[in-house]
Write an enzyme that holds these catalytic residues in place. Structure first.
Site, PDB file in Angstrom:
ATOM      1  N   ARG A   1       0.858  -1.195   0.000  1.00  0.00           N
ATOM      2  CA  ARG A   1       0.000   0.000   0.000  1.00  0.00           C
ATOM      3  C   ARG A   1       0.891   1.241   0.000  1.00  0.00           C
ATOM      4  O   ARG A   1       1.835   1.325   0.771  1.00  0.00           O
ATOM      5  CB  ARG A   1      -0.876  -0.027   1.254  1.00  0.00           C
ATOM      6  CG  ARG A   1      -1.936   1.034   1.272  1.00  0.00           C
ATOM      7  CD  ARG A   1      -2.714   0.977   2.567  1.00  0.00           C
ATOM      8  NE  ARG A   1      -3.506  -0.236   2.690  1.00  0.00           N
ATOM      9  CZ  ARG A   1      -3.887  -0.745   3.865  1.00  0.00           C
ATOM     10  NH1 ARG A   1      -3.546  -0.164   4.989  1.00  0.00           N
ATOM     11  NH2 ARG A   1      -4.612  -1.850   3.915  1.00  0.00           N
TER      12      ARG A   1
ATOM     13  N   LYS B   1      -5.535   7.041  12.204  1.00  0.00           N
ATOM     14  CA  LYS B   1      -5.923   7.534  10.877  1.00  0.00           C
ATOM     15  C   LYS B   1      -6.447   8.970  10.960  1.00  0.00           C
ATOM     16  O   LYS B   1      -7.196   9.297  11.866  1.00  0.00           O
ATOM     17  CB  LYS B   1      -7.022   6.648  10.288  1.00  0.00           C
ATOM     18  CG  LYS B   1      -6.596   5.208  10.096  1.00  0.00           C
ATOM     19  CD  LYS B   1      -7.772   4.378   9.597  1.00  0.00           C
ATOM     20  CE  LYS B   1      -7.347   2.970   9.264  1.00  0.00           C
ATOM     21  NZ  LYS B   1      -8.463   2.172   8.755  1.00  0.00           N
TER      22      LYS B   1
ATOM     23  N   CYS C   1     -15.253  -8.685   6.495  1.00  0.00           N
ATOM     24  CA  CYS C   1     -15.128  -8.999   7.924  1.00  0.00           C
ATOM     25  C   CYS C   1     -15.415  -7.730   8.696  1.00  0.00           C
ATOM     26  O   CYS C   1     -15.504  -6.654   8.120  1.00  0.00           O
ATOM     27  CB  CYS C   1     -13.722  -9.533   8.225  1.00  0.00           C
ATOM     28  SG  CYS C   1     -12.496  -8.241   8.478  1.00  0.00           S
TER      29      CYS C   1
ATOM     30  N   CYS D   1     -12.934  -2.091   6.625  1.00  0.00           N
ATOM     31  CA  CYS D   1     -12.127  -1.244   5.733  1.00  0.00           C
ATOM     32  C   CYS D   1     -12.953  -0.335   4.826  1.00  0.00           C
ATOM     33  O   CYS D   1     -12.514   0.748   4.497  1.00  0.00           O
ATOM     34  CB  CYS D   1     -11.189  -2.104   4.890  1.00  0.00           C
ATOM     35  SG  CYS D   1      -9.987  -2.953   5.909  1.00  0.00           S
TER      36      CYS D   1
ATOM     37  N   CYS E   1     -14.789  -3.577   0.335  1.00  0.00           N
ATOM     38  CA  CYS E   1     -13.363  -3.781   0.599  1.00  0.00           C
ATOM     39  C   CYS E   1     -12.843  -4.916  -0.271  1.00  0.00           C
ATOM     40  O   CYS E   1     -13.593  -5.545  -0.996  1.00  0.00           O
ATOM     41  CB  CYS E   1     -13.146  -4.113   2.065  1.00  0.00           C
ATOM     42  SG  CYS E   1     -13.670  -5.789   2.455  1.00  0.00           S
TER      43      CYS E   1
ATOM     44  N   ARG F   1      -1.310   6.779   9.547  1.00  0.00           N
ATOM     45  CA  ARG F   1      -1.277   6.291   8.171  1.00  0.00           C
ATOM     46  C   ARG F   1      -1.571   7.415   7.181  1.00  0.00           C
ATOM     47  O   ARG F   1      -1.624   8.578   7.551  1.00  0.00           O
ATOM     48  CB  ARG F   1      -2.289   5.159   8.028  1.00  0.00           C
ATOM     49  CG  ARG F   1      -1.946   4.007   8.952  1.00  0.00           C
ATOM     50  CD  ARG F   1      -2.880   2.854   8.731  1.00  0.00           C
ATOM     51  NE  ARG F   1      -2.511   1.706   9.533  1.00  0.00           N
ATOM     52  CZ  ARG F   1      -3.158   0.546   9.464  1.00  0.00           C
ATOM     53  NH1 ARG F   1      -4.179   0.404   8.644  1.00  0.00           N
ATOM     54  NH2 ARG F   1      -2.790  -0.463  10.218  1.00  0.00           N
TER      55      ARG F   1
ATOM     56  N   CYS G   1      -7.266 -10.976   1.162  1.00  0.00           N
ATOM     57  CA  CYS G   1      -7.247 -10.536   2.550  1.00  0.00           C
ATOM     58  C   CYS G   1      -7.363 -11.732   3.491  1.00  0.00           C
ATOM     59  O   CYS G   1      -8.337 -12.490   3.435  1.00  0.00           O
ATOM     60  CB  CYS G   1      -8.379  -9.547   2.817  1.00  0.00           C
ATOM     61  SG  CYS G   1      -8.371  -9.095   4.549  1.00  0.00           S
TER      62      CYS G   1
ATOM     63  N   LYS H   1      -3.358   1.231  15.059  1.00  0.00           N
ATOM     64  CA  LYS H   1      -3.310   2.136  13.910  1.00  0.00           C
ATOM     65  C   LYS H   1      -3.943   3.493  14.230  1.00  0.00           C
ATOM     66  O   LYS H   1      -4.771   3.606  15.134  1.00  0.00           O
ATOM     67  CB  LYS H   1      -4.012   1.500  12.710  1.00  0.00           C
ATOM     68  CG  LYS H   1      -5.457   1.152  12.927  1.00  0.00           C
ATOM     69  CD  LYS H   1      -5.974   0.406  11.705  1.00  0.00           C
ATOM     70  CE  LYS H   1      -7.260  -0.322  11.985  1.00  0.00           C
ATOM     71  NZ  LYS H   1      -7.641  -1.235  10.925  1.00  0.00           N
TER      72      LYS H   1
HETATM   73  S1  SF4 Z   1     -12.806  -5.335   5.927  1.00  0.00           S
HETATM   74 FE1  SF4 Z   1     -11.899  -7.248   6.551  1.00  0.00          FE
HETATM   75  S2  SF4 Z   1     -12.082  -8.510   4.746  1.00  0.00           S
HETATM   76 FE2  SF4 Z   1     -12.328  -6.447   4.035  1.00  0.00          FE
HETATM   77  S3  SF4 Z   1     -10.279  -5.845   3.458  1.00  0.00           S
HETATM   78 FE3  SF4 Z   1     -10.603  -5.145   5.533  1.00  0.00          FE
HETATM   79  S4  SF4 Z   1      -9.746  -6.755   6.779  1.00  0.00           S
HETATM   80 FE4  SF4 Z   1     -10.044  -7.611   4.743  1.00  0.00          FE
END
Ligand code: SF4
Length: 1530
Positions: free
Chosen positions: A1025, A1166, A1430, A1434, A1385, A1094, A1391, A1164
């Protein structure tokens, strides 16, 4: 059939399919394509879907195995394996497959297979499909109506079972009595007639032999001996000679002497189909007759319908009759029955053959009344190959030589007859028959028959157009696809024009035409017939370049313009063939049907010709099906075949794996002067498969070497380059052998030893098994010297908890004097289980109560075992799970299911429990530890090692904080790890540290299972990234990023929700070059991830450019100010291998972190900046959110500062929650970076460093209280926040399309679905953006919603830019409001935290909702919908109006009620729902919203007002009042 009695059967195919279903273990269902059903397959699939039980199927659920095979994929090959293994096989097909399968028919005739054949074409079948194969040794039964189809289908199965021989049941599927229906079969009758005893006998005695091309089939035999014509049987046995199996010479005899009785027998040595006797009894035609007689008499007793081998209809004193072999017997009978007394055909009879082969000549005599003098034979055979029709010859020979009174037999060719024309036809026939000199072969019926419609209409499967699109894209007008289905081939049917042979011929003709043209041009160049001199020179130049792809284009343009100017008659004549001045790229496109034996000749012709022709062969067999496919389905490896040929360019490609490689291969093929074969992989199960399925299948196949990507160019040798380039990681064994032979491999391995390791990996579980054994033996040796009882500890673990518990238990066991061995369940050799003394298994729970990945193989090996005897084994199981993960009562069974299953099964095998199963529950006060500690204590007690004196202290577990401290400012052992070529991974602590450097290790989850199964480590690669403050990139940087993704990554880029570039699929060896390339582009990746501040985000806002520049400057300043100072980044990534030369300007900084200190932040951090009225960065979702405030002079004056927003949470853990930022107050522009720093420092010192789930700033503030947090910041800062200034937000989405700013510059916001920049055949987006970047003078801005803005386009550049955008379809912004407002995401496949699909699935889900939006008039309405794989969040799902957060594969938690401009969190509405439920809920909500909403009311607000969901006021009440209360009952 059960529950089916009320169904009316309406078509013969349906009637037949039902009988086949009841009477078979396996049905090979031949279909026009996998997506289009045949007349039979719908019925078959319906029955299977309802789990209707077959009468004979031996599968566990008694449902037959229905194998769908495309008609052109050599379907009969699928019959051999199952029939040999003792399974009854039937085939449902049209007659289209019969002739091409003739070789198989000979082999299969001696096996009890039933072929149900619907004759083609449907409107007017051609019976030559049957007559041509009449001597293949099968029994042929004919049915002529719907009811007969049912009865003959049953007869066919009963006969195959009794005789042990193949039966073909054929019929005309078009019913001329529309609307007719019959009752379904009576299952009891079917059971009776099939005779299940015989069925079981066959099934229990499978036939040996596994090859189909040796002498294991029967030889078709036709007796040369005349049969006694009136009754009696002849044992007409012909013993085959040795060579008969290969060259059935008997067949050729038979075709010329077709009228005698055939013997459906085979020599004992080769026919062992039906009994367990060493030699099967010979089956004669008389036996067949006897079997049939008995079957039909049984049928007659049960259902009252009577059948016989030849059937007579008409008066017993008839003098004339017709013998019909065609569709219209019933029509003729009816017409004759209704004849008037004066009609010439009154009082005539009709005879038909119910049993066509074996031909029982003697029986026909019995069937025809002695009064008959004249017989008209009517044959519906369009493709006549002999002068006399085959049936005529049959009848002639049988009847003429009899002692009956028949005097005249006249053959007729039967045309199309309808109700209206039947009388006229009969008149014609009988006039001819009764005339003095009847004409043989008279045609009756209409010649103008209805246009035959082939059921198997050729259509290019939709998915397969991807490759032809690429051809067109690459070669434009130069591309010529000879057998393209849409090409205009006047007068030639599709079937022919699409065949390789036709296409090849067309290409040759095309080539010849051009060669002639070149000669004409040559001649013209030397002539004096031009008006000017110039064309001559150009023409001469063109002639010399005519065959050179590179030079000819320029020469052609030149010639054409010169000739146009010259305008002489000769010029005009030449210009008429203007296209021939260009060199066309000639292509033949074929499916994988070409790789079966029957279609292979096309490829062979091309190769053998040596012509410069390109062949593209699309293989669509999915990887997952290749294993299921019968090994006998001998699909040829065309690539190998072509390489062995030696003169061809060969490439193996897969568009869903590497788009660039496809382009490269096609381009090289075009340039290669000789035949080129490009194999293209496009695996699909059905043509409506989503691209996601195709992608996953492709990846598996490529990754595991089943479909390696490579290019082979035999001309390279001359240039001193290797002929072979491997473009994927692994190759299959056969290819390796070829290369070995070719000596290429050795060269390659010498050149790149790394590659050698990949090559030498082999398939097979055998190796894996041996590895397991070796590892365990070594361990046992290690334990030899120890005393104490043995204890084997196995773990199944996905997230590491079970593994670390198992390891700790092992250490503790050793400390107690036990001989402990700890290993993953998958590494344990299961055959050792009975020899264990004490075994303990610790397993976590995955998905819906499934075993973790590394527990599955163990479970699969024991669960259905019938042999394990564990009487001397003691065991205990510890299970880890979450009792609230699946809140619905009916899903409670998933809680700790793997552990419970193990406990039960081990006890069933006789093992004794050391303790009861331990249940670790995440919901307990100490999580799973609560249950674990109790269980462990009991375990030691049971093993008698509770009190063993002093036990040494255990080292505390290593935490992230330990890793950071020990890392020496983020160095760790990253350098050493990068140099280790024995693995594609890096160590676990380094995986934590590399995050700070902007890269995560991941593995490709699409291929994880397959690789494990093959004993390989996961397919590790890295995500990188970048750090790109404010998301602003120059066009040059864009091109550099594009290069990196293509050469070092997976050919795609992701624009992330943090406005930056992300690369996926970078393998370890390319990590350093990628980092250096990013730095050369004047970007960095330092601190893009990790426990640091970040990438700082900033509104992209295209409409206020000047103002944006001011705010953007602040984002840059904050970002620079908070950047870590460690020099480890430079040292690791930017130095050469001699560790001296630095790659970027500037000296390495001293290792000292003035802001962060050696342990950096707890978690983290942000920061984002929003410029009202746009909240396109979701300012409330970050640790620090800055709202830019504009002064009265239009310039930036400062920011309102929010603190403590954050998204991450854990499912079912109420201590975790998303939170929105709280207002601390206003700060001036000049102070803002310092204010951010101070907030960060308070978090550094007060954040929770013990519990990473409670370490974000949001929890620090919530625990401390906003006011006291603010005071702490002010104290450190020495200044005070001012009261916040007013601001106003309108939305958090991007506005697509063109806008113009106050300075007169133009900006265009592209719609980049979920931020993924990639090329597809339909949408070459990546190439397009690259082309734009080449000419763009402004900048690119990445948006927080993962879209992209083309910024600062001057008016004069607009037209050129617009046309470039149109060329690459990048100007399209016509998407539904929902799609425009959506984001997802990454999730699968890269991931590691993903529990469900996200980026690859959300677009599919939205497509499924769009019709509903349309219906309710909501297409244009913006509804913010987000999805993540998940709860890490993100894509900031908890601020969306509707959100889906992955819970398990295919299951999501659904949230509602977020604020439209990102100001309010949403709330859980439903847990763990799957697509069907999601669609149901969404559709009903959208409908209600459309009807109930107030003017301008947003969806999220409406869900709250309508009472669908309660409002979430802040993170702390996120879990309060959720719509679906969890059930606490166990
Ligand atoms: S929300 Fe969870 S599944 Fe989606 S990119 Fe982020 S860590 Fe991975």
């Amino acid at each position: 059939m059960a529950g089916e009695s009320s169904v009316a059967v309406r078509t013969p195919e349906e009637a037949v399919a039902r009988i086949a279903y009841l009477s078979s273990d396996v049905i090979v269902s031949v279909q026009p394509s996998l997506a289009s059903d045949s007349g039979f397959s719908t019925t078959l699939k319906n029955l299977a879907a309802q789990k209707v039980e077959s009468l004979v199927a031996k599968s566990s659920d008694a449902v037959p195995d229905i194998q769908s095979v495309r008609y052109n994929a050599d379907p009969l090959l699928s019959v051999f394996a199952p029939i040999r293994s003792g399974r009854f096989v039937s085939v449902t097909t049209t007659s289209a497959v019969l002739l091409p399968s003739i070789a198989h028919l000979y082999k299969l005739a001696s096996l009890p297979v039933v072929l149900h054949v619907a004759l083609e074409p449907k409107s007017f079948p051609d019976y030559s499909a049957i007559t041509s194969i009449r001597n293949s040794g099968w029994t042929f039964l004919q049915s002529g109506s719907l009811q007969e189809a049912q009865d003959m289908a049953l007869t066919a199965h009963a006969l195959a079972i009794r005789s042990g021989k193949g039966v073909i049941h054929f019929f005309d599927p078009s019913s001329k009595t529309k609307g007719e229906s019959i009752s379904p079969e009576d299952t009891a009758v079917v059971r009776d007639i099939l005779n299940l005893d015989n069925v079981r006998r066959f099934q229990s005695a499978p036939i040996s032999g596994s090859v189909i091309y040796a002498d294991d089939g029967r030889v078709a035999l036709v007796s040369e001996q005349p049969e006694p014509l009136a009754g009696g049987s002849t044992q007409a046995k012909v013993q085959p000679s040795e060579g008969d199996a290969e060259t059935p010479t008997a067949t050729s005899h038979a075709s010329s002497k077709s009228s005698q009785q055939s013997v459906t027998s085979s020599p004992p040595s080769v026919s062992t189909a039906t009994t367990i006797e060493a030699a099967a009894p010979v089956v004669t035609s008389e036996d067949i007759f006897n079997y049939l007689t008995s079957i039909w008499s049984q049928l007659s007793q049960s259902v009252g319908r009577q059948y016989s081998a030849f059937e007579w209809k008409g008066p017993r004193n008839a003098e004339n009759c017709i013998f019909i072999f065609g569709s219209d017997a019933a029509l003729f009978s009816r017409a004759i029955g209704q004849a008037q007394a004066g009609d010439i055909f009154a009082n005539a009879g009709v005879i038909t053959a119910r049993l066509y082969r074996p031909w029982l000549g003697a029986k026909i005599i019995g069937a025809i009344p002695r009064s008959v003098k004249k017989i008209a034979v009517l044959e519906q055979v369009s493709r006549k190959t002999t002068k006399w029709g085959p049936l005529l010859l049959d009848v002639l020979t049988s009847v003429k030589s009899s002692v009956g009174g028949v005097e005249t037999i006249v053959g007729h060719q039967l045309g199309y007859i309808s109700n209206e024309t039947v009388n006229q036809a009969l008149r014609g026939i009988f006039q001819n028959l009764t005339s003095e000199k009847p004409i043989q072969n008279l045609e009756v019926g209409e010649r103008d028959r209805p246009q035959p419609i082939s059921e198997y209409k050729l259509e290019k499967p939709k998915l397969e157009t991807a490759y032809t699109k690429i051809l067109n894209q690459l070669f434009g007008d130069r591309a010529f696809i000879a057998n393209s289905l849409d090409s205009d081939n006047a007068g030639i049917s599709n079937t022919i024009s699409a065949s390789p042979d036709y296409g090849f011929g067309a290409l040759l003709a095309k080539k010849e035409r051009r060669q002639r043209f070149v000669a004409e041009v040559k001649e013209a160049a030397g002539s004096g017939r031009f008006l000017t001199e110039v064309p001559k020179r150009s023409l001469a130049k063109w002639v010399s370049a005519a065959e050179d792809v590179k030079k000819v284009e320029a020469a052609a343009e030149d010639v054409i313009s010169k000739l146009t100017v010259d305008n002489s008659r000769l010029s005009k004549a030449l210009l008429q063939n203007k296209a021939l001045f260009h060199k066309q790229s000639l292509w033949l496109v074929g499916s994988d049907a070409w790789s079966y034996d029957l279609g292979n000749s096309g490829v062979h012709h091309v190769l053998a010709s040596g012509e410069n022709v390109n062949v593209l062969i699309i293989d669509s067999t999915p990887y997952s099906e290749r294993a299921a496919a019968d090994a006998n389905r001998r699909k040829k490896d065309i690539g190998l075949y072509a390489m062995n040929f030696g003169n061809a360019y060969v490439a193996s490609t897969a568009v869903y794996s590497s788009y660039t490689q496809v382009l490269q291969a096609m381009d090289e093929a075009d340039k290669f002067n000789g035949p080129s074969i490009v194999l293209a992989y496009l695996p699909y199960f059905g043509e409506h498969d989503s691209p996601l399925t195709v992608l996953q299948e492709t990846k598996k196949a490529v990754d595991l070497g089943y479909w390696p990507l490579y290019r082979w160019n035999p001309e390279n040798e001359n240039k001193g380059e290797p002929n072979f380039s491997l473009d994927s990681e692994r190759i299959k064994k056969e290819l390796k052998q070829f290369l070995d032979r070719d000596n290429q491999l050795t060269q390659m391995m010498r050149k790149d030893p790394l590659f050698g390791a990949a090559l030498s990996q082999d398939f097979g579980t055998e190796i894996r098994a041996q590895q397991k054994r070796k590892a365990k033996d070594a361990y046992n040796q290690l334990l030899e010297g120890l005393f104490g009882a043995p204890l084997t500890i196995l773990f199944g673990s996905d997230n590491g908890n079970a593994q670390s518990l198992a390891k700790r238990l092992g250490t503790r066991g050793r400390a107690r004097g036990l001989k402990t061995a700890v290993m993953a369940m998958e590494d344990y050799p299961v055959e050792d289980l009975p020899t264990e003394e004490n075994i303990v298994i610790i397993t976590s729970t995955a998905g819906q109560g499934e075993f973790p990945q590394n527990g599955k193989p163990f479970w699969d090996a024991i669960k259905d075992s019938t042999e394990l005897d564990l009487a001397s084994v003691k065991f205990s199981v510890m299970a880890l799970g979450d009792s609230h993960y699946w809140p619905r009562r009916e899903d409670k069974i998933y809680y700790n299911k793997p552990g419970k299953d193990l406990d039960r099964v081990l006890a069933n095998f006789g093992a004794k429990r050391l303790t009861d199963i331990g249940l670790g529950d995440d919901q307990d006060p100490d999580g799973y530890q609560t249950g674990y500690q109790e269980w462990e204590a009991k375990l030691w007690e049971a093993l008698g090692v509770t009190n063993v004196g002093s036990i040494p202290d255990e080292p505390p577990p290593i935490t992230n904080e330990d890793i950071k401290i020990a890392s020496n400012y983020l160095r760790g052992t990253i350098v050493e790890g990068l140099k280790d070529t024995s693995t594609a991974a890096i160590s676990a602590p380094d995986q934590q540290l590399t995050k700070f450097h902007g890269t995560y290790m991941q593995d490709d989850r699409d291929v994880r299972d397959e690789r494990k199964a093959q004993g390989l480590e996961p397919a590790y690669s890295f995500m990188i990234r970048c750090r790109l403050p404010g998301g602003v990139s120059t066009p040059k940087q864009w091109i550099q990023m594009d290069d990196i993704s293509t050469t070092l990554g997976n050919e795609t880029m992701k624009l992330t929700t943090r406005q930056t570039f992300q690369f996926h699929g970078v393998v370890k060896g390319k990590l350093k070059p990628a980092m250096q390339a990013i730095n050369r582009a004047l970007m960095t990746t330092l601190a893009a991830c990790g426990d640091v501040n970040r990438n700082v985000m900033c509104s992209s806002l295209p409409s206020q450019s000047r103002y944006h520049r001011e705010v953007f400057a602040s984002s840059k300043k904050i970002s620079d100010h908070l950047l870590p100072s460690t020099s480890a980044y430079h040292e690791i990534w930017l130095t050469d291998d001699d560790d001296k030369k630095t790659q970027v300007a500037g000296e390495a900084v001293q290792d000292f972190e003035p802001l962060y200190g050696p342990t950096y932040l707890p978690r983290k951090f942000k920061i984002s900046i929003a410029i009202p009225p746009h909240n396109d960065v979701d300012v409330y979702a970050h640790d620090v959110g800055l709202i830019a405030i504009k002064g009265e002079d239009g310039h930036l004056v400062g920011f309102n500062l929010l603190a403590g927003g954050g998204m991450g949470a854990t499912h079912n853990n109420k201590k975790t929650y998303p939170q929105t930022g709280r207002m601390l107050g206003f700060v001036k522009t000049a102070d803002v970076h310092i204010a951010c720093e101070k907030v960060m420092l308070v978090q550094r010192d007060h954040g929770d460093r013990k519990n990473r789930k409670h370490a974000r700033l949001k929890y620090t503030i919530d625990d401390m209280g906003v006011d006291s947090f603010r005071s702490k910041v002010e104290e450190l800062w020495g200044k005070k926040f001012q009261p916040p200034k007013p601001f106003h937000f309108e939305s958090n989405i991007d506005t697509l399309g063109w806008t113009r700013d106050e300075t007169g510059l133009n900006h265009f916001t592209f719609f980049i679905e979920n931020g993924r920049i990639e090329d597809t055949a339909d949408f070459p987006m990546k190439t397009g953006l690259r082309e734009i970047a080449k000419v763009h003078k402004g900048e690119f801005r990445l948006t927080g919603n993962q879209h992209l803005i083309l910024s600062n386009v001057a008016d004069e550049d607009l037209p050129a830019m617009k046309s470039l955008m149109a060329k690459y379809k990048l100007d399209n912004v016509q998407f539904s409001g929902l799609r425009q407002s959506s984001s997802a995401c990454v999730a699968f496949p890269t991931c590691g935290l993903a529990m469900a699909e996200s980026e690859r699935y959300l677009p599919i889900l939205i497509s499924k909702l769009e019709a509903c939006l349309e219906e309710n008039g909501l297409r244009q309405d913006s509804i913010v919908m987000r999805m993540t794989g998940c709860p890490n969040g993100c894509a900031r799902p908890w601020l969306a109006e509707v959100a889906f957060v992955g819970k398990a594969y295919g299951a999501y938690n659904m949230y509602l009620g977020g604020g439209y401009h990102g100001q309010r969190l949403n709330k859980l509405y439903r847990s763990s729902i799957k697509e069907e439920e999601i669609l149901d809920i969404m559709k009903s909500l959208l409908k209600r919203y459309a009807a109930e909403r107030d003017e301008g009311e947003h969806f999220g607000d409406w869900t709250i007002r309508a009472g669908v969901i309660k409002e979430t006021r802040g993170g702390q009440d996120f879990h309060e009042g959720v719509a679906e209360e969890e059930s606490d009952e166990e």
